[in-house]
Design a protein around this motif. Structure first.
Motif, PDB file in Angstrom:
ATOM      1  N   HIS A  27     -72.342 -92.660  37.948  1.00 22.73           N
ATOM      2  CA  HIS A  27     -70.926 -92.258  37.932  1.00 22.73           C
ATOM      3  C   HIS A  27     -69.740 -92.930  37.654  1.00 22.73           C
ATOM      4  CE1 HIS A  27     -67.892 -89.014  40.159  1.00 22.73           C
ATOM      5  NE2 HIS A  27     -67.612 -90.190  40.821  1.00 22.73           N
ATOM      6  N   ILE A  28     -68.966 -92.758  37.564  1.00 21.79           N
ATOM      7  CA  ILE A  28     -67.838 -93.505  36.481  1.00 21.79           C
ATOM      8  C   ILE A  28     -66.711 -92.893  37.162  1.00 21.79           C
ATOM      9  CG2 ILE A  28     -66.431 -94.200  34.499  1.00 21.79           C
ATOM     10  CD1 ILE A  28     -69.190 -94.463  32.916  1.00 21.79           C
ATOM     11  N   HIS A  29     -66.131 -93.733  37.353  1.00 21.30           N
ATOM     12  CA  HIS A  29     -64.428 -92.796  38.287  1.00 21.30           C
ATOM     13  C   HIS A  29     -63.281 -94.085  38.173  1.00 21.30           C
ATOM     14  CE1 HIS A  29     -61.734 -91.938  41.434  1.00 21.30           C
ATOM     15  NE2 HIS A  29     -61.169 -93.053  41.596  1.00 21.30           N
ATOM     16  N   ARG A  30     -62.134 -93.075  37.570  1.00 18.93           N
ATOM     17  CA  ARG A  30     -61.405 -93.891  37.511  1.00 18.93           C
ATOM     18  C   ARG A  30     -60.046 -93.282  38.352  1.00 18.93           C
ATOM     19  NH1 ARG A  30     -56.071 -91.767  33.157  1.00 18.93           N
ATOM     20  NH2 ARG A  30     -54.532 -93.670  32.602  1.00 18.93           N
ATOM     21  N   PRO A  80     -64.082 -89.954  29.157  1.00 19.21           N
ATOM     22  CA  PRO A  80     -65.400 -90.328  29.379  1.00 19.21           C
ATOM     23  C   PRO A  80     -65.659 -90.742  30.954  1.00 19.21           C
ATOM     24  CG  PRO A  80     -64.278 -92.025  28.994  1.00 19.21           C
ATOM     25  CD  PRO A  80     -63.629 -90.672  28.767  1.00 19.21           C
ATOM     26  N   TRP A  81     -65.095 -90.367  32.609  1.00 16.34           N
ATOM     27  CA  TRP A  81     -65.033 -90.478  34.145  1.00 16.34           C
ATOM     28  C   TRP A  81     -65.605 -89.315  34.266  1.00 16.34           C
ATOM     29  CZ3 TRP A  81     -61.081 -92.564  31.062  1.00 16.34           C
ATOM     30  CH2 TRP A  81     -60.013 -92.578  30.786  1.00 16.34           C
ATOM     31  N   LEU A 124     -69.164 -98.835  30.743  1.00 22.64           N
ATOM     32  CA  LEU A 124     -70.319 -98.569  31.721  1.00 22.64           C
ATOM     33  C   LEU A 124     -71.225 -97.374  31.585  1.00 22.64           C
ATOM     34  CD1 LEU A 124     -66.711 -98.287  34.460  1.00 22.64           C
ATOM     35  CD2 LEU A 124     -68.980-100.605  34.835  1.00 22.64           C
ATOM     36  N   ASP A 125     -71.048 -96.595  31.123  1.00 20.84           N
ATOM     37  CA  ASP A 125     -71.765 -96.003  30.441  1.00 20.84           C
ATOM     38  C   ASP A 125     -73.117 -96.125  29.861  1.00 20.84           C
ATOM     39  OD1 ASP A 125     -72.967 -92.500  30.638  1.00 20.84           O
ATOM     40  OD2 ASP A 125     -71.932 -93.260  28.012  1.00 20.84           O
ATOM     41  N   GLU A 126     -72.389 -97.906  28.592  1.00 20.84           N
ATOM     42  CA  GLU A 126     -73.411 -97.838  27.592  1.00 20.84           C
ATOM     43  C   GLU A 126     -74.529 -98.772  29.153  1.00 20.84           C
ATOM     44  OE1 GLU A 126     -74.137 -97.801  25.134  1.00 20.84           O
ATOM     45  OE2 GLU A 126     -72.416 -96.529  24.264  1.00 20.84           O
ATOM     46  N   ALA A 127     -73.710 -99.657  30.349  1.00 21.66           N
ATOM     47  CA  ALA A 127     -74.696-100.336  31.103  1.00 21.66           C
ATOM     48  C   ALA A 127     -75.895 -99.079  31.709  1.00 21.66           C
ATOM     49  CB  ALA A 127     -74.017-101.261  32.164  1.00 21.66           C
ATOM     50  N   GLY A 128     -75.192 -97.664  31.342  1.00 22.37           N
ATOM     51  CA  GLY A 128     -75.779 -97.301  32.425  1.00 22.37           C
ATOM     52  C   GLY A 128     -75.515 -96.855  34.130  1.00 22.37           C
ATOM     53  N   LEU A 163     -57.795 -98.513  27.034  1.00 21.85           N
ATOM     54  CA  LEU A 163     -58.559 -99.723  28.167  1.00 21.85           C
ATOM     55  C   LEU A 163     -59.413 -98.533  29.211  1.00 21.85           C
ATOM     56  CD1 LEU A 163     -55.862-102.362  28.781  1.00 21.85           C
ATOM     57  CD2 LEU A 163     -57.925-102.514  26.733  1.00 21.85           C
ATOM     58  N   ALA A 164     -58.926 -97.806  29.546  1.00 16.84           N
ATOM     59  CA  ALA A 164     -59.579 -97.023  30.846  1.00 16.84           C
ATOM     60  C   ALA A 164     -61.122 -96.656  29.872  1.00 16.84           C
ATOM     61  CB  ALA A 164     -59.108 -95.838  31.701  1.00 16.84           C
ATOM     62  N   ARG A 165     -60.294 -95.444  29.118  1.00 17.64           N
ATOM     63  CA  ARG A 165     -61.394 -95.367  28.221  1.00 17.64           C
ATOM     64  C   ARG A 165     -63.131 -96.556  27.587  1.00 17.64           C
ATOM     65  NH1 ARG A 165     -57.901 -91.485  25.188  1.00 17.64           N
ATOM     66  NH2 ARG A 165     -57.902 -89.126  26.423  1.00 17.64           N
TER      67      ARG A 165
END
Ligand SMILES: Cc1cc2nc3c(=O)[nH]c(=O)nc-3n(C[C@H](O)[C@H](O)[C@H](O)COP(=O)(O)OP(=O)(O)OC[C@H]3O[C@@H](n4cnc5c(N)ncnc54)[C@H](O)[C@@H]3O)c2cc1C
Length: 593
Positions: free
Chosen positions: A503-506, A418-419, A496-500, A488-490
């Protein structure tokens, strides 16, 4: 009792370390009329006895609250945050007060950074004021730990009223986090005892913001008139009250400003900084062995000295307590220094576009640098916790993008995850990422890594400093710890995705040894009262006594609660008992207690 600035010659109890937890124990012992001498390896900031703590030795010791000075703290600490933090030549480091000298050594064979501080207040000089209780199952589901969660609650309550601990104010970045949590299906947790998943404002040991700072308040732009948390910048060292506050009114309640004044105020506690303990002294007793004192070295003069006492308490932290034990040749049944946990951190960040932010929080930027550094969290008992953890831009660039166990982002295929990106980012790409800093929300995962005998502290036979063989720290995650961290990372990425987030980075962070626990655990090395199983009159009162990482909750509240409890056991066993036991007269701190 001696006067201030004079070295106590004949204490009842000598304590090694005056860091995060030890002042709680000293305060409680002092309240019982027991004379306590605390030996602290690092400097004492904000104290008239040590006006230039990094340039001159100053006096020998401090034993009075009158020695404490908010103005000196401003000069030496609060106003100098920029040059405090470096682990090599910063003023807050694991090293001698003498700023001209190198830091003290430790051996860390694998990748990893230790973040610990020498000085009165210990590593809480650096901390964020996050003061959650342990997760209930993390205490009650430990067969080897002979303490129930219910045993700790009165001590938690006592400390919550003292610091005090309050839910952090909901700032825009917290509201964004809460919205992501709600959309991910989590409910708000109420109360302080955590059994189940849920999100909540962080219970923080930070004085509440002045009402003048509210939107409808009468703030005129001058911080000098503001009490408590200013919500300006992030709370790292020093605390957010800019200047001029009384010593004990500092917004962030590290042990130096919260518990040390209380300990000194009893009139039975003396703190000697720049005193590095090198050996626990023992003699034959009714049992196999009993502790009778401590040898220490003055870090300015090099002079060594021995102090004798009825009881000795080790509170030098999870690395130095076992090092001192082993350097003293005390018995080891295989668990001394072992079982270390560290919360196996990870970081996940999301960048948002301005329209999304406008819709959710009514402003076009997250402004991560404003408000309490960590003011909101999601608890996931059994896995750990997730917190908003907002750093200044330089630290964000470092922890979020520059360190990773999974190599560079351009090498990593993230399909199915999901990142969007994972791993290190450098050069132009890093500049692009950091140019989005003000629209970025960074989350930290505190993994509930479990104690394992392979992980921990031993002596490095090949490296010695002026205090003996140095500590060697070996820690690597078990595959089950990695699984929990990935979970936990997922969850963080989903939130973060649900909040809109666009771009997501791990990070897939390399180990950071910052929340250290359980290297001298009760139930393994210590009995239920915190006394060593193999040495009488020797107690441990720091995070090393914890049985585990308290489930992934920030550990200091539990370490301090346990230190209060250990003080009462010590007073019961070797002195006249406890005149005012803490469980007896508690006012519940919240409705569910
Ligand atoms: C940036 C940062 C933020 C943090 N934020 C939080 C937070 O918000 N909430 C939380 O719960 N935790 C937080 N922590 C962790 C927390 O600060 C530590 O877990 C806590 O201080 C540990 O307490 P302790 O008493 O075990 O050890 P310490 O606080 O490290 O104290 C040990 C003391 O013993 C002294 N000492 C060591 N060896 C000797 C010796 N031989 N002789 C004499 N003295 C000796 C040391 O100098 C030190 O002062 C944070 C840590 C960092 C680095």
């Amino acid at each position: 009792m001696t006067g201030s600035g004079i070295d106590m010659a004949d204490p009842d109890v000598v304590v090694v370390g005056a860091g995060g937890d030890a002042p709680a124990l000293a305060w409680r012992l002092g309240q019982q009329g027991i004379d306590v001498l605390m030996l602290e390896a690092g400097p004492f900031h904000g104290n008239e006895q040590f006006p230039n703590p990094h340039d001159d030795r100053g006096n020998a010791a401090s034993a009075a609250t009158g020695d404490l000075s908010g103005d000196l703290l401003d000069q030496q600490f609060t106003a100098r945050e920029g040059d405090m933090g470096s682990p090599v030549d910063g003023k807050l480091r694991w090293g001698p007060a003498d700023a001209e000298r190198a830091p003290w050594a430790r051996t860390v064979p694998q990748t990893g950074v230790i973040s610990q501080v020498a000085g009165v207040g210990g590593t809480t000089l650096h901390y964020y004021g996050n003061h959650p209780r342990a997760f209930v199952p993390a205490i009650d589901d430990q067969p080897h730990w002979p303490i129930d969660y219910a045993d700790l609650v009165p001590y938690y309550q006592h400390l919550e009223s003292v610091h005090p601990v309050k839910p952090a104010p909901t700032t825009p970045k917290a509201e964004l986090f809460f919205e992501g949590a709600r959309r991910s299906g989590y409910d708000l947790t109420t109360g302080l005892n955590v059994d189940d998943e849920g999100y909540r404002p962080f219970p923080n040991a930070i004085h509440q913001p002045d009402e003048a700072l509210a939107r409808d308040g009468d703030y005129d732009g001058d911080f000098r008139d503001i009490d408590g948390d200013t919500l300006a910048c992030h709370e790292h060292q020093g605390g957010p009250h800019p200047r001029g506050a009384e010593f004990e009114d500092r917004a962030k309640r590290g042990s130096l400003v919260s518990l040390v004044p209380k300990a000194l105020d009893t009139g039975h506690v003396e703190i000697r900084p720049n005193a590095f303990a090198t050996q626990v002294l023992t003699r034959a007793g009714p049992g196999p062995l009993e502790a009778c004192g401590v040898a220490y070295r003055d870090t300015w003069t090099g002079r060594t000295r021995r102090i004798f006492a009825d009881c000795v308490v080790l509170a030098a932290g999870c690395i130095e307590t076992p090092r001192l034990w082993l350097n003293s040749g005390l018995p080891d049944d295989g668990w001394v220094g072992r079982g270390l946990t560290t919360h196996h951190f990870d970081f996940v960040s999301g960048v948002f576009d301005s329209e999304t932010l406008e819709d959710i929080i009514g402003q076009r930027k997250v402004e991560p640098h404003q408000g309490q550094a960590a003011g909101s969290r999601l608890d996931v008992p059994g896995k750990g916790g997730i917190a908003v953890n907002t750093f200044a831009p330089g630290i964000t660039a470092s922890v979020m993008f520059s360190e990773s166990v999974n190599g560079f982002a351009f090498e990593n295929d993230t399909s199915g995850e999901p990142w969007d990106t994972e791993g290190r980012i450098t050069g132009t790409k890093l500049k692009e990422q950091m140019s989005d800093y003000r629209r970025m929300l960074t989350l930290i995962c505190h993994t509930d890594d479990r104690p394992r005998q392979d992980n921990g502290v031993s002596l490095d036979a090949n490296t010695e400093d002026e205090h003996g063989p140095v500590a060697r720290l070996d820690w690597s995650p078990h595959p089950e710890d990695d699984e929990r961290r990935l979970d936990l990372a997922r969850r963080s990425a989903k939130l973060l995705d649900e909040a809109g987030a666009t771009h997501i980075h791990r990070a897939a962070a390399a180990p950071i040894f910052l929340h250290l626990q359980s290297s001298m655990a009760i139930g393994k090395v210590l009995d239920a009262g915190g006394e060593a199983l193999s040495v009488d009159r020797l107690f441990v009162a720091d995070h090393s006594a914890l049985a585990n990482g308290v489930g992934g909750a920030n550990p200091t509240h539990t370490g301090q609660a346990l230190a209060l409890r250990t003080a009462e056991h010590l007073a019961e066993r070797y002195f006249d008992g406890v005149a005012d036991p803490i469980p007896a007269d508690q006012t519940p701190a919240s409705a569910d207690d």
